[in-house]
Write an enzyme that holds these catalytic residues in place. Structure first.
Site, PDB file in Angstrom:
ATOM      1  CD  GLU A 180      13.868 -21.378 -21.850  1.00  0.00           C
ATOM      2  OE1 GLU A 180      13.196 -22.214 -22.469  1.00  0.00           O
ATOM      3  OE2 GLU A 180      14.998 -21.589 -21.412  1.00  0.00           O
ATOM      4  CD  GLU A 257      15.225 -22.584 -16.981  1.00  0.00           C
ATOM      5  OE1 GLU A 257      15.437 -23.582 -17.695  1.00  0.00           O
ATOM      6  OE2 GLU A 257      14.133 -21.987 -16.943  1.00  0.00           O
TER       7      GLU A 257
HETATM    8  C1  GLA Z   1      13.867 -24.499 -20.374  1.00  0.00           C
HETATM    9  C2  GLA Z   1      12.673 -24.170 -19.512  1.00  0.00           C
HETATM   10  C3  GLA Z   1      12.621 -25.027 -18.279  1.00  0.00           C
HETATM   11  C4  GLA Z   1      12.874 -26.479 -18.625  1.00  0.00           C
HETATM   12  C5  GLA Z   1      14.219 -26.598 -19.321  1.00  0.00           C
HETATM   13  C6  GLA Z   1      14.587 -27.996 -19.736  1.00  0.00           C
HETATM   14  O1  GLA Z   1      14.972 -23.877 -19.943  1.00  0.00           O
HETATM   15  O2  GLA Z   1      12.658 -22.810 -19.153  1.00  0.00           O
HETATM   16  O3  GLA Z   1      11.366 -24.878 -17.700  1.00  0.00           O
HETATM   17  O4  GLA Z   1      11.865 -26.912 -19.459  1.00  0.00           O
HETATM   18  O5  GLA Z   1      14.182 -25.853 -20.512  1.00  0.00           O
HETATM   19  O6  GLA Z   1      14.594 -28.831 -18.662  1.00  0.00           O
END
Ligand code: GLA
Length: 761
Positions: A180, A257
């Site tokens: 991210e 995710e």
């Molecule tokens: C993002 C990150 C994860 C986690 C989520 C929230 O998607 O990539 O590692 O921190 O947020 O739980």
């Protein structure tokens, strides 16, 4: 055929299958993933091996299999493997290759996300603290020092895991590059450097991908990587993929995710997400052939000091990483699990034969244990450093723990004076000549207090605890201890003696041998007791009730269970039965405040994850009197849930922005805002990492934790929502931290807010 011949034939067929090997590809013409040439939908379960005690790994993997998943998705956590620079550990609890092999044993594929940065509500997003020993390092950038350390770590990851990629006969089908990056910045060259490092470390044939949010993935998108989207329960799936579909009409789609729940922070309400909505999202994706990874399928526990902290501001995460996931913190299937399972079995009847396995150990209560031995904090000290000005933990080569910063006040003060510690990272007990004066707490932005009148020569002491390092946003360079001058009555205080209390079980044990332990105090310090397991007090999972204690950490038989804090919402600590011995067991508690009553701990059969302590329930400023302010802009918000920008007719100065939410699109709906930014005269966001909530009229806690902080947490998937039935208008006041020249507002609504007015002061 003779038996010998038959055996030979079987052996040949097996050899052929193995030799032929499996193949996996992202077919960017056909728009599907292909396993051995056939279209394949990835149904991945995110699990984190450091958050699951190793004896339970296989059970949790089998639970995912029985849920109907076909893949395990995992991060590799740099800071557990390279605790000190250059020394790597991939054994025992850190044996990530074994974790992958266990998945393979149960017929599951694996997606590996080796960072280097992982976020994950993990200390510093997985980066090792010792990187911060360089005063001027820029993390997640092309800073040569950073990339050199990344390279040496990823080489080790390659040594462990590259032999397990699918082209080598292993279960690993995809490997992620960075994590991210779009919500950190725009530096595609940095992401390309990480991609090259990962390729060179042995992942040169396997499919590489990068994940981001639909709103920001273009910032760093590399042409030769697969792009996947992250979003959570309640999101509009088609909208999340709309832009990607425009840019790459034939790419296979994956939500890398899909957030099943959310994480908890100290002092804030417990988070949940509705099972129906979560399952509906998965069902919607399956109907469209979209792959997904369910983050988290089982969250587990951020044992020891591994829980991170969120920003903007400083919001340390609790120890439990239950996440309201389908498999709860201690491995038991929830209602969410069974609902999801029936959807996944719809498409995968084979998994129906994988019965839901029983947990390895039962859950049982533990009778009250009295911790009758006591040792003061200083008995665990390693050394005392003398320095003209305060030093950070990193400057003193300490990663985790606490330190006592002591200095002498040279002048007599006949009146009270102000003590200011802008760089108090993160929590401090202040005393003067041994008398407790008060507490500083970075999480509440309380960094100053009044010192009583004192004579020259009075000794000021700050016991400073470093909590989890920030794991999200630009603030990941989060040094601990005291990171600024300490100002008394307007002048910096000099000549410090800093006594180090590193966080390590060995130090806790040493404290007891260094001291006469007969005295029982109700003070900050170490407490120790023992208990015995036998046929009535079973070896079983249990939840230690810490509600009568202050703030600290617990070790059982040397296993660090994590942090507790009376402010909640978490009031218990998960004690996995696999950490217990037959016969005698030891509990040590380090409490920085001291227990409220007798130093007693008992084990409950259920955790308490949702009880905020009375002491620190948020006390907001009073409601501003609107007649004292001027309306500077009316914002007509459109019904969609896209970012919308509103420009002031002329720039204005201000520090506080009042958003008066006056109308909603549908009668009875509560106004809600997912994200809010105040912009400068060039339209750029005024640094959101400095925003705090100054005041809010009401917050909704019925459909999850929709508190005001959610409007400025940089997470587009969370929102502030006023309480159901709250009378309009509803006020939300943001403190920008400083006065700025303001050009307007950017707003990400959720579809309910129709009109709002802005006041500035
Ligand atoms: C993002 C990150 C994860 C986690 C989520 C929230 O998607 O990539 O590692 O921190 O947020 O739980």
């Amino acid at each position: 055929m003779t038996t010998r011949l038959k055996l030979l034939f079987t052996a040949m067929v097996l050899a052929l299958t193995v030799a032929a090997g499996n193949t996996f590809e992202a077919d960017t013409v056909g728009g599907v993933f292909r396993l051995n040439g056939e279209p394949f939908i990835i149904k991945a379960a995110e699990l984190h091996y450091p958050r699951i005690p190793r004896p339970y790994w296989e059970h949790r993997i089998e639970m995912c299999k029985a849920l109907g998943m076909n893949t395990i998705c995992l991060y590799v956590f740099w800071n557990v493997h390279e605790r000190s620079q250059g020394t790597f550990d991939f054994t025992g609890q850190n044996d990530v290759a074994e974790f992958c092999r266990l998945a393979q044993k149960h017929g599951l594929w694996v997606i590996v996300r080796p960072g280097p940065y992982v976020c994950a509500e993990w200390e510093m997003g997985g980066l090792p603290w010792w990187l911060l020993k360089y005063n001027d390092i820029t993390l997640r950038s092309r800073d040569k020092r950073f990339l050199d350390h990344v390279r040496s770590f990823e080489n080790e990851v390659g040594r462990q895991l590259a032999p397990l990629t699918i082209d080598n006969g292993g279960p690993i089908i995809m490997v992620q590059v960075e994590n991210e990056m779009g919500s950190y910045g725009a530096d595609p060259d940095y992401v390309a450097a990480v991609r090259d490092i990962i390729r060179q470390s042995g992942f040169d044939k396997v499919t590489l991908f990068q994940c981001d949010w639909s709103s920001n993935f273009e910032h760093n998108a590399l042409p030769d990587l697969l792009w996947t989207m992250n979003f959570g329960t309640g999101s509009d799936v088609d909208k999340e993929f709309a832009r990607l579909r425009e840019l790459r009409p034939h790419t296979p789609l994956m939500c890398s995710e899909y957030w099943s729940g959310w994480f908890d922070k100290w002092g804030a309400a417990h988070e949940t997400r509705p099972a129906d909505e979560m399952v509906a999202g998965i069902s919607h994706m399956l109907d469209r052939g979209i792959s997904f990874s369910l983050y988290m399928t089982h969250g587990g526990t951020s044992f020891g000091h591994w829980a991170g902290a969120n920003s903007p501001g400083y919001s340390p995460d609790v120890t439990s990483y239950d996440y309201d996931a389908p498999i709860n913190e201690w491995g038991i299937p929830t209602d969410k699990y069974y609902r999801l399972r029936s959807v996944l079995l719809r498409d995968n009847p084979l998994a129906a034969i994988a019965a839901v396995p029983d947990p390895p150990l039962p859950v049982a209560a533990l009778p009250a244990v009295r911790l009758s031995e006591y040792a003061p904090l200083t008995a665990a000290a390693t050394s005392t450093v003398h320095s003209p000005s305060p030093l950070t933990f990193e400057q003193m080569d300490m990663g985790y723990g606490a330190a006592i910063y002591a200095a002498t006040l040279a002048e007599t003060a006949t009146d009270s004076t102000t003590l200011d510690v802008p760089g108090c990272h993160d929590w401090a007990r202040v005393s003067l000549d041994g008398r407790h004066i008060g507490t500083l707490n970075r999480a509440n932005s309380v960094t100053s207090l009044r010192l009583p009148p004192h004579a020259a020569g009075a000794r000021l002491e700050l016991l400073v605890e470093g909590m989890g390092r920030i794991n999200f946003g630009r603030a990941v360079s989060d040094r601990k201890g005291i990171t600024s001058d300490v100002i008394v009555g307007g002048s910096p205080l000099n000549n410090w003696d800093i006594t180090l209390l590193p966080d390590a079980y060995e130090r806790a044990v040493a404290a007891f041998s260094a001291t006469d332990t007969a005295r029982v105090a109700r003070d900050a310090g170490f407490y120790r007791g023992t208990f015995t397991t036998d046929s009535t007090h079973l070896i079983a999972d249990t939840f230690l009730d810490m509600s009568g204690w202050g703030k600290g950490q617990v070790w059982v038989n040397g296993h660090a269970l994590g942090r507790y804090w009376h402010i909640g919402p978490q009031q218990t600590l998960y004690l996995p039965g696999c950490y217990l011995n037959e016969g005698e067991n030891e509990i040590i508690v380090l409490d920085l405040i001291g227990p409220e009553g007798d130093p007693i701990i008992s084990g409950l059969t259920k955790p308490v994850l949702d009880r905020l302590g009375k002491a620190e329930v948020a006390t907001a400023a009073t409601r501003p009197e609107l007649y004292e302010w001027d309306v500077v802009m009316t914002m007509d918000v459109s019904a969609g849930d896209n970012w919308q920008t509103f420009e002031l007719s002329k720039p204005l100065f201000g520090r506080f922005a009042i958003i008066e939410c006056g109308q909603v699109w549908k009668e009875g709906d509560a106004p809600a805002i997912a994200e809010l930014r105040i912009v400068d005269t060039d339209g750029n966001d005024i640094d959101p990492s400095r925003y705090t909530i100054h005041y809010v009229d009401s917050e909704d806690f019925t459909s999850g934790n929709n508190n005001a902080a959610k409007s400025i947490d940089l997470q587009e998937s969370t929102r502030w929502q006023a309480a159901t039935g709250a009378i309009l208008p509803q006020l939300l006041v943001i403190d920008l931290g400083d006065e700025h020249e303001i050009g307007g507002v950017r707003l990400l609504p959720t579809g309910s807010l129709k009109s709002a007015r802005l006041y500035l002061r």
